[in-house]
Scaffold this motif. Structure first.
Motif, short mmCIF file in Angstrom:
data_model
loop_
_atom_site.label_atom_id
_atom_site.label_comp_id
_atom_site.label_asym_id
_atom_site.label_seq_id
_atom_site.Cartn_x
_atom_site.Cartn_y
_atom_site.Cartn_z
N THR A 65 65.81 0.03 80.02
CA THR A 65 64.74 0.48 81.50
C THR A 65 63.85 1.83 80.53
OG1 THR A 65 66.23 -0.27 82.88
CG2 THR A 65 64.91 1.66 83.51
N TRP A 66 63.09 1.52 80.62
CA TRP A 66 62.11 2.48 80.24
C TRP A 66 60.84 3.17 81.12
CZ3 TRP A 66 61.20 2.87 74.39
CH2 TRP A 66 60.22 3.40 74.14
N ARG A 67 61.44 4.60 81.01
CA ARG A 67 60.70 5.77 82.31
C ARG A 67 59.18 6.74 81.15
NH1 ARG A 67 65.71 4.66 83.76
NH2 ARG A 67 65.41 3.75 86.77
N ALA A 68 58.67 6.33 81.69
CA ALA A 68 57.72 7.12 81.13
C ALA A 68 56.93 8.49 82.18
CB ALA A 68 56.47 6.79 80.78
N THR A 69 57.16 9.58 81.30
CA THR A 69 56.68 10.99 82.51
C THR A 69 55.43 11.21 81.97
OG1 THR A 69 57.89 12.63 81.15
CG2 THR A 69 59.31 11.34 82.40
N ARG A 70 54.91 12.19 82.65
CA ARG A 70 53.08 12.37 82.68
C ARG A 70 53.64 13.99 81.59
NH1 ARG A 70 49.61 10.35 86.43
NH2 ARG A 70 51.29 8.70 87.00
N LYS A 71 55.17 14.18 81.10
CA LYS A 71 55.53 15.46 80.85
C LYS A 71 54.51 14.84 79.23
CE LYS A 71 58.56 16.92 82.97
NZ LYS A 71 60.14 17.64 83.74
N SER A 72 54.56 16.39 78.02
CA SER A 72 53.55 16.04 76.41
C SER A 72 54.98 16.10 75.77
CB SER A 72 53.63 16.86 76.23
OG SER A 72 53.72 18.26 76.62
N HIS A 73 56.22 16.83 76.76
CA HIS A 73 57.94 16.25 75.85
C HIS A 73 58.72 16.06 76.22
CE1 HIS A 73 56.09 18.24 72.56
NE2 HIS A 73 55.24 19.88 73.74
N GLY A 74 59.75 15.80 76.50
CA GLY A 74 61.03 15.39 77.45
C GLY A 74 60.88 14.35 76.60
N THR A 75 62.07 13.86 76.20
CA THR A 75 62.39 13.09 75.56
C THR A 75 64.01 12.24 75.32
OG1 THR A 75 62.46 12.60 73.19
CG2 THR A 75 61.02 12.03 74.48
N SER A 76 64.73 11.73 76.36
CA SER A 76 65.79 11.66 76.11
C SER A 76 66.49 9.90 76.97
CB SER A 76 66.62 12.20 77.90
OG SER A 76 65.96 12.00 79.00
N GLY A 77 67.29 10.14 76.09
CA GLY A 77 68.33 8.54 76.45
C GLY A 77 69.03 8.29 76.95
N SER A 78 69.72 7.41 76.75
CA SER A 78 71.36 6.91 77.13
C SER A 78 71.69 5.59 76.99
CB SER A 78 71.95 7.58 78.77
OG SER A 78 71.12 6.58 79.87
N VAL A 79 73.60 5.15 76.59
CA VAL A 79 73.58 3.86 76.21
C VAL A 79 74.57 3.67 77.14
CG1 VAL A 79 74.45 2.15 74.68
CG2 VAL A 79 73.00 3.83 74.00
N THR A 80 74.80 2.76 78.43
CA THR A 80 76.02 2.14 79.01
C THR A 80 76.22 0.88 78.51
OG1 THR A 80 75.24 3.68 80.31
CG2 THR A 80 77.50 2.06 80.53
N GLY A 81 77.18 0.60 77.41
CA GLY A 81 77.40 -0.70 77.08
C GLY A 81 76.04 -1.14 76.89
N ASP A 82 75.94 -2.55 77.17
CA ASP A 82 74.80 -3.58 76.95
C ASP A 82 72.99 -3.20 77.32
OD1 ASP A 82 75.47 -4.87 75.08
OD2 ASP A 82 76.02 -6.36 75.60
N HIS A 83 73.55 -1.72 78.21
CA HIS A 83 72.24 -1.59 78.92
C HIS A 83 71.25 0.12 77.99
CE1 HIS A 83 69.75 -0.78 82.74
NE2 HIS A 83 69.49 0.51 81.97
N LEU A 84 70.05 0.16 78.03
CA LEU A 84 69.71 1.13 77.78
C LEU A 84 68.57 2.19 78.02
CD1 LEU A 84 70.57 -0.53 74.42
CD2 LEU A 84 68.42 0.94 73.45
N SER A 85 68.74 3.03 78.43
CA SER A 85 67.84 4.00 79.58
C SER A 85 66.78 4.79 78.82
CB SER A 85 68.67 4.31 80.71
OG SER A 85 67.94 4.64 80.89
N ILE A 86 65.38 4.91 78.45
CA ILE A 86 64.80 5.36 77.98
C ILE A 86 63.99 6.68 78.85
CG2 ILE A 86 63.40 5.66 75.56
CD1 ILE A 86 65.38 4.87 75.16
N ARG A 87 63.54 8.07 78.71
CA ARG A 87 62.98 7.82 79.16
C ARG A 87 61.85 9.48 78.17
NH1 ARG A 87 62.20 13.54 81.42
NH2 ARG A 87 64.24 14.30 80.41
N THR A 88 60.46 9.12 78.07
CA THR A 88 60.02 9.51 77.51
C THR A 88 58.14 10.63 77.61
OG1 THR A 88 58.17 7.63 76.90
CG2 THR A 88 60.15 7.48 75.95
N GLY A 89 57.96 11.17 76.77
CA GLY A 89 57.17 12.22 77.36
C GLY A 89 56.04 10.99 76.32
N ARG A 90 54.70 12.26 76.84
CA ARG A 90 53.73 11.07 75.74
C ARG A 90 53.30 11.48 74.19
NH1 ARG A 90 48.88 14.83 78.30
NH2 ARG A 90 50.58 16.08 79.27
#
Length: 145
Positions: A33-58
């Motif tokens: 799951t990839w979530r993009a934010t409008r912020k220039s910074h602020g990347t993060s992520g997590s892993v649960t089993g075989d699910h990766l969740s990524i949140r990124t800035g620009r």
């Protein structure tokens, strides 16, 4: 693992990395799951089993770093262990992550990252010889002493 990606052309580079890593490690593709934010910074992520969740800035370099970091968690099944950091540095180098800024960012994040960085290099300071994805998109230090 099919996931709807309204702007998948923006993350095609990430899809290639995920496919390559899964193939090299003989693993089934993770759900991402990839979530993009409008912020220039602020990347993060997590892993649960075989699910990766990524949140990124620009910033694409920071997004790439976050993806590779989370893939290392996925491959090792570890938190921030020494084995995790060795795998993370292997991925950062393989996929040409921004090593200088990565070293700065990760060494501030966890002290183990710095030790693994130096261990993952040979005596002359060179890197060691290292022996279908859809992404859901939503907008919303120096050497040791």
């Amino acid at each position: 693992n099919r996931v709807f990606a309204p702007r998948s052309e923006e993350v095609a580079w990430a899809e290639r990395i995920i496919r390559t890593v899964a193939r090299q490690h003989r693993r089934r593709l993770p759900h991402v799951t990839w979530r993009a934010t409008r912020k220039s910074h602020g990347t993060s992520g997590s892993v649960t089993g075989d699910h990766l969740s990524i949140r990124t800035g620009r910033s694409k370099p920071k997004a790439k770093l976050t993806l590779l970091h989370e893939l290392a968690h996925w491959l090792t099944g570890d938190g921030h262990s020494h084995a995790f950091w060795l795998k993370a540095w292997e991925l950062y180098r393989q996929f040409r992550g921004p090593i200088g800024s990565t070293l700065r960012d990760e060494s501030h994040y966890r002290q183990g990252a710095l030790a693994a960085y130096w261990e993952s290099r040979d005596r002359r300071g060179r890197r060691p010889v290292l022996g279908r994805v859809k992404i859901q998109t939503t907008v919303d230090a120096g050497p040791p002493p």
